[in-house]
Enzyme design. Structure first.
Site, PDB file in Angstrom:
ATOM      1  N   ARG A   1       0.847  -1.181  -0.018  1.00 30.69           N
ATOM      2  CA  ARG A   1       0.032   0.128  -0.032  1.00 30.69           C
ATOM      3  C   ARG A   1       0.846   1.226  -0.043  1.00 30.69           C
ATOM      4  NH1 ARG A   1      -3.881  -1.250   5.070  1.00 30.69           N
ATOM      5  NH2 ARG A   1      -1.867  -1.708   5.971  1.00 30.69           N
TER       6      ARG A   1
ATOM      7  N   HIS B   1       0.458 -23.382  16.413  1.00 31.66           N
ATOM      8  CA  HIS B   1       1.655 -23.744  16.690  1.00 31.66           C
ATOM      9  C   HIS B   1       1.848 -24.969  17.674  1.00 31.66           C
ATOM     10  CE1 HIS B   1       2.754 -20.298  14.392  1.00 31.66           C
ATOM     11  NE2 HIS B   1       2.977 -19.504  15.267  1.00 31.66           N
TER      12      HIS B   1
HETATM   13  C1  BG6 Z   1       3.459 -15.912  15.646  1.00 30.22           C
HETATM   14  C2  BG6 Z   1       2.580 -15.377  16.472  1.00 30.22           C
HETATM   15  O1  BG6 Z   1       2.944 -16.893  14.834  1.00 30.22           O
HETATM   16  O2  BG6 Z   1       4.482 -16.627  16.302  1.00 30.22           O
HETATM   17  C3  BG6 Z   1       3.201 -14.116  17.522  1.00 30.22           C
HETATM   18  O3  BG6 Z   1       1.491 -14.485  16.094  1.00 30.22           O
HETATM   19  C4  BG6 Z   1       4.306 -14.895  18.040  1.00 30.22           C
HETATM   20  O4  BG6 Z   1       2.443 -13.572  18.445  1.00 30.22           O
HETATM   21  C5  BG6 Z   1       5.309 -15.584  17.291  1.00 30.22           C
HETATM   22  O5  BG6 Z   1       5.143 -13.920  19.160  1.00 30.22           O
HETATM   23  C6  BG6 Z   1       6.072 -16.537  17.932  1.00 30.22           C
HETATM   24  O6  BG6 Z   1       7.061 -17.197  16.922  1.00 30.22           O
HETATM   25  P1  BG6 Z   1       8.586 -17.440  17.336  1.00 30.22           P
HETATM   26  O7  BG6 Z   1       9.130 -18.245  16.077  1.00 30.22           O
HETATM   27  O8  BG6 Z   1       9.293 -16.218  17.786  1.00 30.22           O
HETATM   28  O9  BG6 Z   1       8.392 -18.334  18.587  1.00 30.22           O
END
Ligand code: BG6
Length: 487
Positions: free
Chosen positions: A47, A238
């Site tokens: 954007r 996750h």
């Molecule tokens: C993301 C989330 O998917 O994963 C975030 O939206 C989070 O809130 C992040 O901080 C954590 O990823 P990593 O790889 O730093 O553990």
């Protein structure tokens, strides 16, 4: 021998945080290491109003910031910048697509990757517009960032919309945890070592713990986070993926569908948490102000843009049960939260105690064996076992020792998760991406909890920033006679 691929990578949301912090550094490495050919183009669709030069300048600045210092090479950047293009986007304006079309030209056989790093509400409209402007070819793929919706119904709508324009085999739903090296190592550990195979079940494993603790707060994302919370932002995706890899049956091969079929079976075997179990097996938390290390940090609703009315959870702990033969009565304790004492993610597989001890109680008490898989910040795998204290001790004294299963320090640089996953998209390998049925099954399970919280008006319990969540999360595991590893 590295195989160089030629493709066009369009990043929608090309100047967004994810693109600049993760995707472009990953692409820089892939170009640097020879996985992407010189003819490939990386097109930031954004954007922002800027010139091609300003786009290059912005990316250069961000690479300097986000690439590990020793990785940024000004000389290499001169050739990397040849890949960089920019198209101004108003996603509902025809001219965006005419510009794209002009830039892409007519090479129907050139592989085209559309990375949608935008709000999920735009996934459908972007795909529709790409279709209407004949920008989807036989060689086009689309990458969708999580979250795919905020519940089953909204995820179905998104999946349906995208499916109107892309075949399921061309849709790559990304969960960056699956790109982490140690996460993939779970597959190697479980399925290439006979040692663990006979023990990996309810007969020998007492329980499993999965912790993904973050010390960061909202990083300027109040609006997004307030709408999603820890359950939707982390647990449904996750932690769910980690749970699947640790508990799934051996797939018959590493191909995309075999692995994903097994993960799906696990998700579908998860017992719903409802009724009285909601209080017994789930804990919602929200951080108040506190300190991380020596730094004072604000509470959740004091964060930039925050509101005290919000009862979004920034922490969640869950005891999950898998109703199948392998995991009968083996609880999986999971927890994740923002502003916890430190950043670490680990999986602990806690084996059962020995049935009878022949050792006099001198030295350390016999502790159950544990396999600890540390995903971050320092990736490692350790096995804790009991051992004799060496020497002429008075009787047999025992001690707990750590078997370090780590790769050597001279191992090559560990690539970032996005590097791995982007390369898989480029190579058209879907194994580490989520299939539609998987995402939807995960929502079915998560929705039960979310609906239960809402019906029973379960408010998040407060925890001070810099701690490991509300005390109720400790009580949840302790009432089962267990405790969080390391606490
Ligand atoms: C993301 C989330 O998917 O994963 C975030 O939206 C989070 O809130 C992040 O901080 C954590 O990823 P990593 O790889 O730093 O553990």
């Amino acid at each position: 021998m590295i195989q160089e691929k030629t493709c066009d990578i369009l990043i929608f949301g090309g100047h967004g945080d994810l693109a600049l912090r993760k995707l472009l550094p990953a692409l820089y490495h892939l170009c640097h290491d020879g996985y992407i050919s010189k003819q490939s183009r990386i097109i930031a669709v954004s954007r922002d109003t800027c010139t091609q030069e300003e786009n290059i300048k912005l990316i250069e600045e961000k690479l300097k910031l986000h690439l590990n210092n020793s990785c940024y090479d000004p000389e290499f950047f001169e050739s990397f910048k040849e890949h960089l293009y920019y198209v101004k986007a108003d996603l509902f304006d025809v001219s965006t697509y005419t510009d794209l079309s002009e830039l892409l030209g007519s090479e129907p056989q050139r592989e085209r990757i559309n990375y949608l790093s935008t709000s999920p509400t735009l996934f459908g409209p972007i795909c529709k517009s790409l279709h209407e402007h004949n920008l989807i070819t036989e060689y086009s793929r689309v990458v969708l960032e999580k979250p795919i919706g905020r519940d089953l119904a909204s995820s179905r709508v998104i999946n349906e919309e995208v499916a109107n324009y892309f075949e399921e085999s061309a849709i790559f739903r990304i969960d960056h945890y699956l790109g982490k090296d140690t996460v993939q190592n779970i597959l190697a550990l479980r399925f290439s070592n006979m040692l663990f195979a006979p023990l990996w079940n309810a007969q020998y494993i007492d329980h499993i713990q999965i912790t993904v603790a973050e010390s960061v707060g909202l990083e300027g994302r109040w609006d997004y986070y307030n709408e999603f919370g820890a359950m939707r932002d982390m647990m449904q995706n996750h932690l769910m993926q980690l749970l699947c890899l640790v508990t799934m049956e051996p797939p018959c091969s590493l191909d995309g569908n075999s692995v994903r079929d097994e993960k799906l079976k696990v998700i579908r075997s998860l017992r719903f948490i409802e009724g009285d179990d909601l209080n017994a097996k789930t804990v919602r938390g929200q951080y108040s102000s506190g300190a991380i290390g020596k730094e004072a940090v604000p509470g959740f609703f004091e964060e930039e843009g925050g509101s005290p009315k919000s009862d979004t959870e920034t922490f969640v702990a869950i005891r999950a049960d898998i109703d199948n033969w392998r995991w009968n009565n083996v609880p999986i304790y999971m927890r994740t939260g923002k502003r916890m004492s430190k950043r670490y993610s680990e999986i602990v597989v806690d084996f059962k105690e020995i049935p009878h001890s022949i050792f006099p109680n001198k030295g350390a008490c016999i502790d159950s064996n544990k396999l600890v898989i540390r995903l971050q910040p320092d990736e490692s795998i350790s096995m804790f076992i009991m051992n004799k204290v060496p020497g002429l001790t008075d009787g047999m004294r025992l001690q707990k020792v750590e078997l370090d299963l780590n790769v050597s320090e001279n191992a090559p640089r560990v690539p970032d998760a996005y590097e791995h996953l982007l390369l898989d998209v480029i190579r058209d390998n879907p194994t580490l991406f989520m299939r539609r049925d998987e995402v939807e099954a995960a929502w079915v399970w998560a929705d039960k909890i979310l609906e239960g919280w809402s019906e029973k008006n379960v408010k998040p319990k407060s925890y001070q920033a810099g701690t490991n969540g509300p005390s109720a999360a400790i009580a949840m595991i302790e009432k089962d006679g267990r405790s969080w590893y390391g606490e």
